[in-house]
Design an enzyme around this catalytic site. Structure first.
Site, short mmCIF file in Angstrom:
data_model
loop_
_atom_site.label_atom_id
_atom_site.label_comp_id
_atom_site.label_asym_id
_atom_site.label_seq_id
_atom_site.Cartn_x
_atom_site.Cartn_y
_atom_site.Cartn_z
N ILE A 160 0.84 -1.20 0.00
CA ILE A 160 0.00 0.00 0.00
C ILE A 160 0.88 1.25 0.00
CG2 ILE A 160 -1.91 1.20 1.10
CD1 ILE A 160 -2.42 -1.75 0.01
N GLU A 248 -5.89 5.46 -13.64
CA GLU A 248 -4.68 5.00 -12.95
C GLU A 248 -3.65 4.52 -13.96
OE1 GLU A 248 -3.20 1.43 -9.91
OE2 GLU A 248 -5.35 1.82 -10.17
N ARG A 249 -4.10 3.77 -14.95
CA ARG A 249 -3.17 3.23 -15.94
C ARG A 249 -2.61 4.32 -16.86
NH1 ARG A 249 -6.88 -2.24 -16.38
NH2 ARG A 249 -5.80 -3.28 -14.64
N ARG A 274 31.80 12.99 -20.46
CA ARG A 274 32.69 11.87 -20.17
C ARG A 274 33.64 11.61 -21.35
NH1 ARG A 274 35.49 8.64 -16.75
NH2 ARG A 274 35.25 6.42 -17.15
N GLN A 342 23.42 1.87 -19.74
CA GLN A 342 24.59 1.26 -20.35
C GLN A 342 25.58 2.31 -20.83
OE1 GLN A 342 25.03 -1.99 -20.34
NE2 GLN A 342 26.93 -2.13 -21.56
N GLY A 345 28.18 3.50 -18.41
CA GLY A 345 29.23 2.58 -17.94
C GLY A 345 29.04 2.25 -16.47
N GLY A 370 -1.78 -3.34 -12.66
CA GLY A 370 -2.04 -4.43 -13.61
C GLY A 370 -0.76 -4.74 -14.37
N THR A 371 -0.33 -5.98 -14.35
CA THR A 371 0.92 -6.37 -15.01
C THR A 371 0.81 -6.24 -16.53
OG1 THR A 371 0.24 -8.68 -15.21
CG2 THR A 371 1.40 -8.06 -13.18
N GLU A 373 1.20 -8.52 -18.57
CA GLU A 373 0.45 -9.69 -19.03
C GLU A 373 -1.06 -9.45 -18.95
OE1 GLU A 373 4.47 -10.44 -18.43
OE2 GLU A 373 3.05 -9.80 -16.88
#
Length: 385
Positions: A160, A248-249, A274, A342, A345, A370-371, A373
């Site tokens: 929660i 929400e989604r 860099r 990536q 580095g 909600g996943t 899936e």
């Protein structure tokens, strides 16, 4: 390309939010990160700034603006700065829709002024240990007492967000047994006062990411909830939950897009500073190609997120469209943030760099609300499959 979702009013609001973040959040954010939550008094500052009341009618102390675009600006600005507003996001994204949709006039008069000021922070308690996405399988119960004055609440909830600081929690509980025809029948929603006897906060959960939002386990032992705090009608809770899932989604989709855009910004700044082998990392063709590919994905996610935002404001965002936006934007963010890390580095693996925190924060986007899936199942059903 030029975006069309925002106006000059949103641009002015963006400047205000950006200054607020730079002055009130960035200097202390590392302290929040170490503490595992934003301090409670920070939410009063958000209340004073008017953040909680944008979509609340003027009669209850809000601005009365029926739009999610100001929330969209906040998603972009917090991501851009590599910070969050703690667990307060659920206050507006998850708490407010239920009050607006279900609360009676009497309830709105009690709830909304304190909601706007930050005096009462709200959270939503749906998930239980062992149920996950299967909301209909919940075991928490609310039984009406003999006098008919209170419901007696018993059970437990987990994951929660906002659960530690919450003053009121919308608790989903069974008021009736499911029927043979509909196992989703029998769930009701209650605006539970967290100061009630028998209400307790269990562990503050140690999460992979979202370190500054308080996420907790909750337990209810014979908690007395006045009948005046039932939201909507008895046994229709599952239906109400379904009504609010698209917004929400959308919020998760838009937040994920904003995180992906921020990741590209962080990586671009890093590779330009860099140097390796006597040259900036940005000068290598691989770096250019990687960031160009990431930018193209972010552009696509922006278009999807903006389209969903316009549909939401128009009251036309369907469950399948919201699922599609969430699936696409969260998967894009996953790919883009990984590639941008990536390019950092070894420094990308250090939590002192915002890209590392972003990488951890982003992972839950494909799980909560909600996943991925589950999103695919909703989309496939809408396709008639």
């Amino acid at each position: 390309m030029r975006r069309t979702v925002f106006t000059e009013d949103h641009d002015a609001f963006r400047e205000t939010i950006r200054a607020f973040i730079e002055n009130e959040v960035v200097p202390v954010y590392d302290e929040w990160y170490e503490a595992g939550q934003a301090p409670r008094d920070f939410y009063y500052k958000l209340g004073e700034l008017g953040i909680f009341g944008i979509r609340v009618p003027e009669e209850y102390g809000g601005a009365g603006i029926d739009s999610h675009k100001y929330e969209a600006v906040m998603y972009e600005e917090t991501a851009r700065a590599g910070v969050s507003f703690g667990g307060s996001g659920v206050h507006v994204l998850l708490g407010l829709p239920y009050i607006q949709l279900l609360a009676s006039d009497e309830q709105k008069k009690r709830y909304l002024p304190k909601f706007v000021s930050g005096e009462e922070m709200w959270a939503l308690a749906m998930t239980e240990p062992g149920t996950g996405s299967d909301v209909a399988g919940m075991k928490t119960t609310a039984k009406l007492n003999e006098a008919g004055t209170h419901y007696i609440l018993n059970g437990a909830k987990t994951f929660i967000t906002g659960g530690v600081h919450a003053d009121r929690v919308i608790v989903c509980a069974r008021t009736s047994a499911p029927t043979e025809q509909d196992r989703r029948f029998g769930i009701s929603l209650f605006a539970v006062d967290t100061k009630s006897a028998g209400y307790s906060i269990g562990r503050k959960l140690d999460k992979l990411g979202l370190k500054t939002s308080d996420t907790a386990e909750l337990a209810f032992v014979d908690v007395e909830v006045p009948v005046e705090d039932l939201l909507g009608e008895e046994n229709k809770g599952f239906y109400y939950l379904g009504q609010n899932l698209p917004s929400e989604r959308w919020g998760i989709a838009f937040g994920a897009y904003a995180q992906a855009a921020a990741a590209v910004k962080f990586a671009k700044e890093y590779v330009q500073e860099r140097t390796v082998f006597g040259k900036t990392v940005a000068s290598f063709q691989n770096t250019k190609f990687e960031l160009a590919a990431c930018q193209a994905e972010v552009d696509a996610a922006e278009a999807v997120a903006d389209r969903a935002l316009e549909a939401l404001d128009a009251g036309e965002l369907t469950p399948a469209e919201a699922a599609s936006a969430k699936l696409f934007c969260t998967e894009v963010a996953h790919r883009v943030i990984d590639r941008c890390l990536q390019l950092h580095g070894g420094y990308g693996f250090m939590n002192e760099y915002p890209i590392a925190r972003l990488y951890a924060d982003n992972r839950v986007n494909r799980i909560y609300g909600g996943t991925s899936e589950v999103m695919k199942s909703i989309i496939a059903k809408d396709m008639g499959l």
